[in-house]
Write an enzyme that holds these catalytic residues in place. Structure first.
Site, short mmCIF file in Angstrom:
data_model
loop_
_atom_site.label_atom_id
_atom_site.label_comp_id
_atom_site.label_asym_id
_atom_site.label_seq_id
_atom_site.Cartn_x
_atom_site.Cartn_y
_atom_site.Cartn_z
CE LYS A 162 1.17 -1.61 12.99
NZ LYS A 162 -0.30 -1.81 12.84
CD GLU A 238 4.74 -16.78 13.20
OE1 GLU A 238 4.57 -17.22 12.04
OE2 GLU A 238 3.81 -16.45 13.94
CB CYS A 272 1.47 -18.26 9.89
SG CYS A 272 1.76 -18.68 11.62
CD GLU A 369 0.70 -17.38 4.71
OE1 GLU A 369 0.81 -17.94 5.80
OE2 GLU A 369 1.23 -16.28 4.45
#
Length: 471
Positions: A162, A238, A272, A369
């Site tokens: 996806k 992850e 990230c 973040e």
């Protein structure tokens, strides 16, 4: 321009690669973050499409040739795909920039060559088998495609992938190239769609044997929960990060400023493992601040297709608004806004390179973040303090250390609870180097031989021997 040359190729790849979803006729728009305008309408997959894709993948696994091919035969197809990707370097890079907003030079000269190397690496170590589901983030669409698809195919698995709803285009084009390379039907199935529908259906599907996901920590929790509540399928994750970049007192300040700038602002800050907490020793803090501010002010922001542009737009209006909210939070928390802090222009999702000084650990800009071009610079006194503060986070993805002292470097690399530590460099990647996080930055490792363990099942077979030659 490459962006103009790919329109017909894009049209063909959409029609070829989204066969499951196109049968229902439902689509959603994908946008150009430079302008906010629609690039194309892409087939929108849902739970029914996931079912059909999984059925195709399961049939290809149970009855098809792919898992039964020799490693050499699988390797040849992966190598043909790598050659085709290299041949279409400019088109893939243009699609990546058009749909994601990253600088074209970054996509064409850095990411595409690594994409090709990753598939050649896995072609060299191709071997053994499952039906896998993968779902990845929008910030590095091609890289995430390679990190998931490369080892899964090398091990003889079939895949339902996806795409991120923000950036479906390069995966569709890559699927077309895999078809051209001779990948058997049903082995790689691309479904474009949204997380709560297609993504949730994939994670909870009873006939999927393994899930690999890249994205936010909050979404990763949902994926793991859905996997455990269905058939207890293994999951590799992850996830997010809030990586420390530690500048020691012996550092060459000019070099440290440039590297810290790259560590944070690379890919519009949408990374990230970005070095989003810049810890600077108190003895060089003031000098570092002035030079970091000057470097941010000189950063070139604009149309990512133009040569020399360092920073393009954020991915979409939601991420754009999120970054600006965090900037306001930093100001309201009494961090010092050294430069930036607003949008650029009135069209697209461009944010000024922003630098905060006098940042404290309890501020949101130091804890959360942000995923944007916002550098938070913190002051520290000694190694014990910076180790404690750097580790005081729910994340543990990566860290950077800048020092001339090998003993200092060794102390920090052992003490920091993260999956990757870059010493006097940052964002250095290779197909053979494992990547993944501690704590809430994820589960498992991607790339290198470690990633193969994610896509293999261990089986012990014991049989008696009649009249053995030795005991």
């Amino acid at each position: 321009m490459a962006a103009r040359r790919i329109s017909s190729l894009l049209s063909r790849s959409l029609s070829v690669s989204s066969a499951f979803s196109l049968s229902l006729g439902k689509t959603f728009p994908t946008f150009d973050p430079r302008t906010g305008e629609v690039i194309a309408n892409v087939a929108e997959g849902d739970a029914e499409d996931i079912n059909r894709a999984v059925s195709a993948a399961r049939k290809a696994f149970d009855e098809g040739p792919w898992p039964r091919m020799s490693p050499y035969e699988r390797s040849r197809i992966l190598l043909r795909f790598a050659d085709l990707a290299e041949k279409h370097n400019d088109e893939l890079a243009a699609l990546e920039t058009w749909n994601n907003g990253k600088p074209y030079e970054q996509a064409a000269k850095a990411e595409l060559p690594l994409f090709v190397r990753l598939f050649r690496y896995y072609a060299d170590i191709a071997r053994a088998n499952w039906c896998c589901g993968t779902d990845y983030s929008w910030n590095f669409p091609l890289m995430m495609f390679a990190w998931k698809v490369g080892p899964a195919l090398a091990c003889g698995n079939t895949i339902v992938l996806k795409t991120a709803e923000q950036t479906p285009l390069t995966a569709l084009f890559a699927a077309k190239l895999f078809h051209e390379a001779g990948l058997p039907p049903g082995v790689l199935n691309i479904v474009s769609g949204y997380g709560p529908t297609a993504g949730a259906a994939l994670a909870s599907h009873m006939d999927v044997d393994k899930i690999a996901f890249t994205g936010s920590t909050d979404t990763g929790k949902i994926v793991q929960e859905l996997a455990s509540k269905s058939n207890l399928k293994p999951v590799t994750l992850e996830l997010g990060g809030k990586s420390p970049f530690i500048v020691c007192e012996d550092a060459d300040i000019d070099q440290a400023v440039e590297l810290a700038h790259f560590a944070l602002f690379f890919n519009q800050g949408q990374c990230c493992c970005a070095g989003s907490r810049t810890f600077v020793h108190e003895s060089v803090y003031d000098e570092f601040i002035e030079k970091a501010k000057a470097r941010a002010l000189s950063r070139t922001v604009g149309d990512p297709f133009k040569k020399g542009i360092e920073q393009g737009p954020q991915i979409d209006p939601e991420q754009f608004a999120k970054v600006l909210r965090y900037i306001r939070s930093g100001i309201e928390s009494n961090a010092t806004l050294e430069c930036g802090g607003g949008r650029i222009g009135s069209k697209g999702y461009f944010v000024q390179p922003t630098v905060f000084s006098n940042v404290q650990d309890d501020m949101l800009i130091a804890k959360d973040e942000i995923f944007g071009p916002v550098q938070s610079i913190l002051k520290y006194k000694d190694l014990d303090e910076v180790i404690r503060r750097a580790n005081s986070t729910r994340y543990g993805l990566a860290a950077g250390v800048f020092t001339k002292n090998i003993n200092t470097a060794n102390t920090l690399t052992r003490a920091l609870r993260v999956g990757t530590v870059w010493v006097n460099c940052f964002d250095v990647f290779d197909a053979a180097i494992p990547f993944g996080g501690y704590k809430m930055s994820g589960v498992g490792r991607e790339k290198g031989i470690y990633s193969l363990n994610n896509y293999l099942q261990v089986k012990a077979v014991i049989t008696p021997l009649k009249n053995p030659a030795w005991l």
